[in-house]
Design an enzyme around this catalytic site. Structure first.
Site, PDB file in Angstrom:
ATOM      1  N   LYS A   1      -3.518   3.256   5.943  1.00 40.91           N
ATOM      2  CA  LYS A   1      -3.635   1.935   5.938  1.00 40.91           C
ATOM      3  C   LYS A   1      -2.405   1.289   6.448  1.00 40.91           C
ATOM      4  O   LYS A   1      -2.279   0.366   7.355  1.00 40.91           O
ATOM      5  CB  LYS A   1      -4.082   1.322   4.437  1.00 40.91           C
ATOM      6  CG  LYS A   1      -5.391   1.178   4.349  1.00 40.91           C
ATOM      7  CD  LYS A   1      -5.603   0.555   2.985  1.00 40.91           C
ATOM      8  CE  LYS A   1      -7.055   0.568   2.434  1.00 40.91           C
ATOM      9  NZ  LYS A   1      -7.357  -0.039   1.445  1.00 40.91           N
TER      10      LYS A   1
ATOM     11  N   HIS B   1     -12.681  -4.222  11.108  1.00 43.48           N
ATOM     12  CA  HIS B   1     -12.676  -5.177  10.102  1.00 43.48           C
ATOM     13  C   HIS B   1     -11.193  -5.613   9.757  1.00 43.48           C
ATOM     14  O   HIS B   1     -10.956  -6.752   9.758  1.00 43.48           O
ATOM     15  CB  HIS B   1     -13.487  -4.681   9.004  1.00 43.48           C
ATOM     16  CG  HIS B   1     -13.084  -3.416   8.072  1.00 43.48           C
ATOM     17  ND1 HIS B   1     -13.036  -2.258   9.141  1.00 43.48           N
ATOM     18  CD2 HIS B   1     -12.588  -2.844   7.189  1.00 43.48           C
ATOM     19  CE1 HIS B   1     -12.457  -1.211   8.193  1.00 43.48           C
ATOM     20  NE2 HIS B   1     -12.208  -1.617   6.970  1.00 43.48           N
ATOM     21  N   ARG B   2     -10.169  -4.474   9.883  1.00 41.18           N
ATOM     22  CA  ARG B   2      -8.897  -4.844   9.615  1.00 41.18           C
ATOM     23  C   ARG B   2      -8.277  -5.620  10.829  1.00 41.18           C
ATOM     24  O   ARG B   2      -7.606  -6.424  10.668  1.00 41.18           O
ATOM     25  CB  ARG B   2      -8.138  -3.683   9.448  1.00 41.18           C
ATOM     26  CG  ARG B   2      -8.265  -3.155   7.969  1.00 41.18           C
ATOM     27  CD  ARG B   2      -7.144  -1.987   7.592  1.00 41.18           C
ATOM     28  NE  ARG B   2      -7.617  -1.381   6.497  1.00 41.18           N
ATOM     29  CZ  ARG B   2      -8.521  -0.400   6.421  1.00 41.18           C
ATOM     30  NH1 ARG B   2      -8.875   0.248   7.406  1.00 41.18           N
ATOM     31  NH2 ARG B   2      -8.712   0.179   5.147  1.00 41.18           N
TER      32      ARG B   2
ATOM     33  N   ASN C   1      -1.015   3.926   0.978  1.00 41.71           N
ATOM     34  CA  ASN C   1      -2.073   4.768   1.749  1.00 41.71           C
ATOM     35  C   ASN C   1      -1.213   4.798   3.212  1.00 41.71           C
ATOM     36  O   ASN C   1      -1.193   3.732   3.762  1.00 41.71           O
ATOM     37  CB  ASN C   1      -3.225   4.069   1.796  1.00 41.71           C
ATOM     38  CG  ASN C   1      -4.484   4.915   2.541  1.00 41.71           C
ATOM     39  OD1 ASN C   1      -4.271   5.067   3.681  1.00 41.71           O
ATOM     40  ND2 ASN C   1      -5.521   4.863   2.207  1.00 41.71           N
TER      41      ASN C   1
ATOM     42  N   ASP D   1      -7.428  -5.239   0.811  1.00 42.32           N
ATOM     43  CA  ASP D   1      -8.413  -4.509   0.035  1.00 42.32           C
ATOM     44  C   ASP D   1      -9.717  -4.379   0.816  1.00 42.32           C
ATOM     45  O   ASP D   1      -9.847  -5.585   1.548  1.00 42.32           O
ATOM     46  CB  ASP D   1      -8.867  -5.236  -1.436  1.00 42.32           C
ATOM     47  CG  ASP D   1      -9.397  -4.386  -2.105  1.00 42.32           C
ATOM     48  OD1 ASP D   1      -9.496  -2.980  -2.281  1.00 42.32           O
ATOM     49  OD2 ASP D   1     -10.425  -4.660  -3.023  1.00 42.32           O
ATOM     50  N   SER D   2     -10.376  -3.405   0.997  1.00 44.81           N
ATOM     51  CA  SER D   2     -11.458  -3.187   2.081  1.00 44.81           C
ATOM     52  C   SER D   2     -12.193  -2.118   1.404  1.00 44.81           C
ATOM     53  O   SER D   2     -11.910  -1.296   0.726  1.00 44.81           O
ATOM     54  CB  SER D   2     -10.739  -2.691   3.370  1.00 44.81           C
ATOM     55  OG  SER D   2      -9.892  -1.813   3.344  1.00 44.81           O
TER      56      SER D   2
ATOM     57  N   THR E   1       0.762  -1.145   0.004  1.00 40.79           N
ATOM     58  CA  THR E   1       0.094   0.032   0.062  1.00 40.79           C
ATOM     59  C   THR E   1       0.983   1.284   0.118  1.00 40.79           C
ATOM     60  O   THR E   1       1.848   1.158   0.575  1.00 40.79           O
ATOM     61  CB  THR E   1      -1.053   0.036   1.184  1.00 40.79           C
ATOM     62  OG1 THR E   1      -1.908   1.312   1.110  1.00 40.79           O
ATOM     63  CG2 THR E   1      -0.437   0.206   2.515  1.00 40.79           C
TER      64      THR E   1
ATOM     65  N   LYS F   1     -10.750   1.716  17.862  1.00 35.37           N
ATOM     66  CA  LYS F   1     -10.850   1.304  16.606  1.00 35.37           C
ATOM     67  C   LYS F   1     -10.151  -0.087  16.348  1.00 35.37           C
ATOM     68  O   LYS F   1     -10.178  -0.946  15.520  1.00 35.37           O
ATOM     69  CB  LYS F   1     -10.504   2.338  15.482  1.00 35.37           C
ATOM     70  CG  LYS F   1     -10.706   2.186  14.349  1.00 35.37           C
ATOM     71  CD  LYS F   1     -10.044   3.135  13.116  1.00 35.37           C
ATOM     72  CE  LYS F   1     -10.275   2.597  11.719  1.00 35.37           C
ATOM     73  NZ  LYS F   1      -9.912   3.606  10.854  1.00 35.37           N
TER      74      LYS F   1
END
Length: 195
Positions: free
Chosen positions: A8, A176-177, A5, A65-66, A3, A171
């Site tokens: 992320k 989800h991560r 990002n 990927d999310s 990534t 968080k």
């Protein structure tokens, strides 16, 4: 870590801490390819990115990927989450479009979920795939300054807060991560022990 990002990268490196493993983002590897997310599923995109980066660098690679899925939008925007409003990664525009599309809907009609797929690949093959999901609903408007993406509009059940209002540690524990990362960690630990 496949990534560029920074959000992320920071989040995933905190979740995938393994003794003996040092993470680098693609920004630290100038020769790494830019991989287009052309898959029709989160898994297809994660696998494609992990394999391409592992082959190009000759190292193990983890790719994510999310995105967000909203029931009232037939579980969209899904794999198009980052470019829902057109430009890739324009979080404000994506959130504005989402809120416009859901305007007037009652809370029970605003159900949503974050989904994440993590893929781990060597230059030769895919070694592991892990999935995570986080159910919630979309707020009437953005709240909070934390997180990124759809976090200011994603309400966490039981807490009554958006992800943008949560402390980073909360968080990291619920997301989800984090759920996908917990499922990927055993494979990473086995590889680190074998190295």
């Amino acid at each position: 870590m496949a990534t560029r990002n920074r959000h992320k990268f920071r989040e995933l490196t905190a979740l995938l801490r393994v003794p003996g493993v040092r993470w680098r983002s693609l920004t630290a590897l100038p020769g790494a390819p830019a991989v287009r997310e052309t898959g029709r599923s989160f898994e297809a995109n994660a696998v494609k990115k992990a394999r391409a980066v592992a082959r190009a660098t000759g190292r193990l690679a983890v790719a994510d990927d999310s995105g967000l899925e909203v029931e009232a939008l037939r579980w969209g925007p899904g794999v198009r989450s980052a470019r829902f409003a057109g430009s890739h990664g324009d979080d404000r525009a994506n959130n504005r479009k989402l809120l416009r599309r859901l305007a007037g809907l009652l809370p029970r009609s605003r159900r949503a979920r974050y989904r994440c797929v993590l893929a781990l690949a060597s230059p030769a093959r895919v070694l592991a795939v892990a999935r995570g999901a986080w159910a919630g609903r979309i707020a009437d408007g953005p709240r909070g300054r934390g997180g990124f993406g759809y976090d200011p509009v994603f309400v966490v059940p039981g807490l009554g807060k958006t992800v943008g209002e949560l402390a980073p540690a909360v968080k990291r524990r619920l997301s989800h991560r984090s759920r996908a990362a917990r499922r990927l960690l055993p494979a990473l630990r086995r590889l680190a022990r074998a190295a």
